[in-house]
Design a protein around this motif. Structure first.
Motif, mmCIF file in Angstrom:
data_model
loop_
_atom_site.group_PDB
_atom_site.id
_atom_site.type_symbol
_atom_site.label_atom_id
_atom_site.label_comp_id
_atom_site.label_asym_id
_atom_site.label_seq_id
_atom_site.Cartn_x
_atom_site.Cartn_y
_atom_site.Cartn_z
ATOM 1 N N GLN A 181 2.670 18.755 8.216
ATOM 2 C CA GLN A 181 1.391 18.320 7.655
ATOM 3 C C GLN A 181 1.536 17.965 6.184
ATOM 4 N N ARG A 182 2.248 18.788 5.451
ATOM 5 C CA ARG A 182 2.448 18.536 4.022
ATOM 6 C C ARG A 182 3.282 17.276 3.806
ATOM 7 N N ASP A 183 4.349 17.106 4.586
ATOM 8 C CA ASP A 183 5.228 15.951 4.380
ATOM 9 C C ASP A 183 4.547 14.630 4.718
ATOM 10 N N LEU A 184 3.636 14.655 5.687
ATOM 11 C CA LEU A 184 3.023 13.408 6.142
ATOM 12 C C LEU A 184 1.915 12.900 5.231
ATOM 13 N N ILE A 185 1.584 13.654 4.172
ATOM 14 C CA ILE A 185 0.610 13.141 3.199
ATOM 15 C C ILE A 185 1.295 12.734 1.901
ATOM 16 N N MET A 186 2.650 12.678 1.907
ATOM 17 C CA MET A 186 3.378 12.180 0.744
ATOM 18 C C MET A 186 3.237 10.665 0.662
ATOM 19 N N LEU A 187 2.994 10.149 -0.519
ATOM 20 C CA LEU A 187 2.818 8.712 -0.705
ATOM 21 C C LEU A 187 4.059 7.936 -0.297
ATOM 22 N N GLU A 188 5.237 8.483 -0.587
ATOM 23 C CA GLU A 188 6.484 7.793 -0.273
ATOM 24 C C GLU A 188 6.932 8.009 1.164
ATOM 25 N N GLU A 246 7.056 -7.041 12.094
ATOM 26 C CA GLU A 246 8.091 -6.610 11.151
ATOM 27 C C GLU A 246 7.841 -7.122 9.736
ATOM 28 N N ASP A 247 7.561 -8.409 9.572
ATOM 29 C CA ASP A 247 7.326 -8.970 8.234
ATOM 30 C C ASP A 247 6.084 -8.367 7.587
ATOM 31 N N GLN A 248 5.031 -8.195 8.370
ATOM 32 C CA GLN A 248 3.794 -7.614 7.841
ATOM 33 C C GLN A 248 4.017 -6.177 7.387
ATOM 34 N N ALA A 249 4.800 -5.425 8.173
ATOM 35 C CA ALA A 249 5.086 -4.036 7.806
ATOM 36 C C ALA A 249 5.977 -3.961 6.575
ATOM 37 N N ARG A 250 6.947 -4.854 6.461
ATOM 38 C CA ARG A 250 7.855 -4.847 5.312
ATOM 39 C C ARG A 250 7.101 -5.145 4.016
ATOM 40 N N ASN A 251 6.092 -5.995 4.102
ATOM 41 C CA ASN A 251 5.302 -6.340 2.921
ATOM 42 C C ASN A 251 4.409 -5.200 2.443
ATOM 43 N N CYS A 252 4.278 -4.139 3.215
ATOM 44 C CA CYS A 252 3.443 -3.002 2.810
ATOM 45 C C CYS A 252 4.137 -2.100 1.798
ATOM 46 N N CYS A 271 0.814 -1.224 0.000
ATOM 47 C CA CYS A 271 0.000 0.000 0.000
ATOM 48 C C CYS A 271 0.845 1.270 0.000
ATOM 49 N N ILE A 272 2.172 1.142 0.099
ATOM 50 C CA ILE A 272 3.071 2.305 0.096
ATOM 51 C C ILE A 272 3.990 2.151 -1.101
ATOM 52 N N TYR A 273 3.867 3.074 -2.053
ATOM 53 C CA TYR A 273 4.510 2.920 -3.345
ATOM 54 C C TYR A 273 5.498 4.047 -3.616
ATOM 55 N N LYS A 274 6.415 3.747 -4.543
ATOM 56 C CA LYS A 274 7.216 4.779 -5.163
ATOM 57 C C LYS A 274 6.391 5.430 -6.271
ATOM 58 N N VAL A 275 6.392 6.746 -6.334
ATOM 59 C CA VAL A 275 5.602 7.443 -7.346
ATOM 60 C C VAL A 275 6.167 7.130 -8.730
ATOM 61 N N PRO A 276 5.333 6.728 -9.698
ATOM 62 C CA PRO A 276 5.829 6.451 -11.056
ATOM 63 C C PRO A 276 6.544 7.648 -11.659
ATOM 64 N N THR A 277 7.565 7.356 -12.453
ATOM 65 C CA THR A 277 8.419 8.421 -13.000
ATOM 66 C C THR A 277 7.633 9.395 -13.858
ATOM 67 N N THR A 278 6.708 8.899 -14.675
ATOM 68 C CA THR A 278 5.953 9.792 -15.558
ATOM 69 C C THR A 278 5.099 10.776 -14.770
ATOM 70 N N ILE A 279 4.568 10.339 -13.634
ATOM 71 C CA ILE A 279 3.775 11.239 -12.798
ATOM 72 C C ILE A 279 4.679 12.196 -12.043
ATOM 73 N N ARG A 280 5.799 11.703 -11.553
ATOM 74 C CA ARG A 280 6.721 12.537 -10.779
ATOM 75 C C ARG A 280 7.312 13.661 -11.607
ATOM 76 N N MET A 281 7.542 13.402 -12.902
ATOM 77 C CA MET A 281 8.193 14.408 -13.743
ATOM 78 C C MET A 281 7.375 15.681 -13.859
ATOM 79 N N ALA A 282 6.063 15.608 -13.705
ATOM 80 C CA ALA A 282 5.224 16.799 -13.832
ATOM 81 C C ALA A 282 5.545 17.815 -12.749
ATOM 82 N N ARG A 283 5.796 17.348 -11.517
ATOM 83 C CA ARG A 283 6.138 18.252 -10.413
ATOM 84 C C ARG A 283 6.813 17.433 -9.310
#
Length: 502
Positions: free
Chosen positions: A184-191, A127-133, A61-73
């Motif tokens: 507040q702003r940093d804690l809503i970042m997907l990464e 730990e294992d459950q959290a790592r799998n997220c 459920c916690i992802y790296k933002v895709p490059t094509t989306i990140r390039m916009a801003r």
């Protein structure tokens, strides 16, 4: 004899040439066959040696933002002050907050070692459950990973308690006033997320201890609260600028999420479990054009920010109801990270993206923002409305529209269909040509008033001369109306003619 020898010599030369060509072509053919066998064998070897791509865990459920989306801003997806989780751990520009996180941890557990042992035991089991997220392979050992979960998790739990406690003055604790908007702003970042079940476990274990100086006030305040409620209170300025508009969502402790971003997204989704999501072919027309077509726009209170609807008025026109939208420089990061989460997480419907494309269709120019602002729908902290228009139109950059899963398909289809009707098109034409500005409107009104007075004067003339033509037919009334502006009366002239004859 000489001729025969010459002919024999010619045949021998031709035979020698053929042998040479056969040798050459044979060598090329063999080389070609060997090259074919080489690339085929290498491809088969690669196929045999290929490793199957590991399947993604269903709990990711916690992802790296895709490059094509990140390039916009890029700035919208990178934290600026604090790192949470493994993705931005160790970034040089985020190291200033590491001592603050350690200070929160020290104050929380310095005199509560038993609770610390319980927290470490609980996180080791998770730990294992959290790592799998996490979608990416976390390059941290078991001990370092659990330590990160504990320190970052305690920091998040305590910042929620401190900043949402009305009995504590903001800035009097570890977290200073200037830090709060950036955090507040940093804690809503997907990464920049931790799994919510980790935070819930730490919140439960540390419920009866506090890192704050006034522990009695802190403990008496926190008992009736839940982690979800504290998080929604903390992030409410990012959503609607005021917790009052958020009161309906805050009363629902059943709102769930995989992490803070998902929790916040779920709290603003449109109401209704049986919401229809179907194909939406066309974008909605700009709000200025809809106003010309006679469609009213109205702000709606005490509902989810995404609850947009259209209703019929008593004149069978349309009224578009839109919740109030607060726009500031942090709202772009919130929207972009929510959309990135929708694009990556297969369990999500593209409702935030649908909402942004709806706004993008409504706003084509400065005039559209002025209409929304005049109707109390858009509030912003930018210097001018033109910047707001650019902001709205930039939110959908590098984002594909999921037209097949639009929850606003019925609203858009109804509004666009009405705006194309004969009644709406004629009204728009009238407004555009005769009431496009107040000067044109006054001129048009003056012309209609003059025309109306002319008819009144004609009717008055007919009334004044009705006695002289009361025994006449309709023909005399019509002639009197047309001849009155010329100062003549058909009835009176006819009477004079009759008198002369007598």
């Amino acid at each position: 004899m000489a001729g025969r020898s010459t002919f024999t010599r010619f045949l021998l030369q031709q035979k020698g040439r053929k042998q040479i060509l056969n040798v050459r072509f044979g060598s090329h053919r063999s080389l070609h066959q060997s090259s074919n066998s080489n690339w085929r064998s290498s491809l088969n070897q690669e196929l045999n040696n290929s490793i199957e791509t590991p399947k993604q865990s269903p709990s990711v459920c916690i992802y790296k933002v895709p490059t094509t989306i990140r390039m916009a801003r890029t700035k919208a997806y990178d934290p600026s002050i604090v790192s949470i989780g493994p993705y931005h751990r160790g970034s040089p520009h985020l190291q200033a907050m590491e001592p603050v996180k350690m200070e929160v941890f020290r104050r929380l557990f310095f005199q509560n070692r038993e609770t610390l042992d319980s927290a470490m035991d609980a996180l080791e089991k998770l730990e294992d459950q959290a790592r799998n997220c996490y979608s990416e392979n976390v390059q941290l050992g078991r001990d370092e990973f659990v330590k990160m979960l504990l320190i970052d998790g305690c920091f998040l739990v305590e910042i929620l308690r401190e900043t949402t406690n009305p009995r504590l003055k903001l800035g009097s604790g570890i977290i200073k006033r200037w830090m709060v908007p950036q955090i507040q702003r940093d804690l809503i970042m997907l990464e920049n997320q931790l799994p919510l079940f980790i935070l819930q476990e730490l919140f439960r274990l540390t419920r009866n201890i506090s890192s704050q100086e006034n522990q009695s006030d802190a403990i008496s305040f926190r008992h009736p609260q839940t982690l979800q409620r504290l998080a929604l209170d903390f992030f409410s300025p990012l959503v609607q600028g005021s917790s009052n508009t958020y009161s309906t969502c805050l009363r629902k402790n059943s709102i769930k999420g995989e992490h803070f971003l998902d929790l916040l997204r779920n709290s603003i989704l449109p109401a209704g479990n049986g919401l229809s999501r179907q194909n939406q072919i066309h974008m909605i027309r700009p709000i200025s054009e809809l106003k010309l077509a006679g469609i009213k726009v109205e702000v709606v209170e005490n509902c989810s920010p995404l609850d947009i609807s259209v209703k019929k008025t008593w004149t069978m026109a349309r009224k578009l109801t839109i919740p109030r939208l607060y726009i500031d420089d942090r709202k772009g990061s919130l929207f972009r990270n929510m959309v990135a989460f929708e694009k990556c997480h297969k369990e999500c419907n593209p409702d935030i993206a649908t909402y942004l494309f709806f706004l993008d269709g409504l706003v084509h120019s400065l005039k559209d923002i002025e209409v929304l602002h005049y109707n109390d729908i858009v509030h912003h902290s930018f210097s001018c409305d033109e910047e707001v228009a650019k902001f709205v139109n930039s939110q959908c950059t590098e984002i594909g529209r999921d037209a097949g899963e639009s929850y606003l398909h019925s609203v858009v289809d109804d509004v666009n269909s009405y705006s194309r009707s004969f009644r709406a098109r004629n009204r728009a034409w009238m407004v555009r040509h005769y009431f496009s500005s107040w000067l044109v409107g006054v001129s048009t009104f003056g012309a209609f008033l003059a025309l109306y007075l002319t008819f009144v004067q004609a009717a008055s003339s007919i009334a004044n001369h009705s006695k002289s033509s009361e025994n006449k037919g309709l023909y005399y009334y019509i002639m009197d109306t047309f001849l009155f502006p010329l100062g003549k009366s058909y009835s009176s002239s006819d009477n004079r003619t009759n008198v002369g004859r007598r």
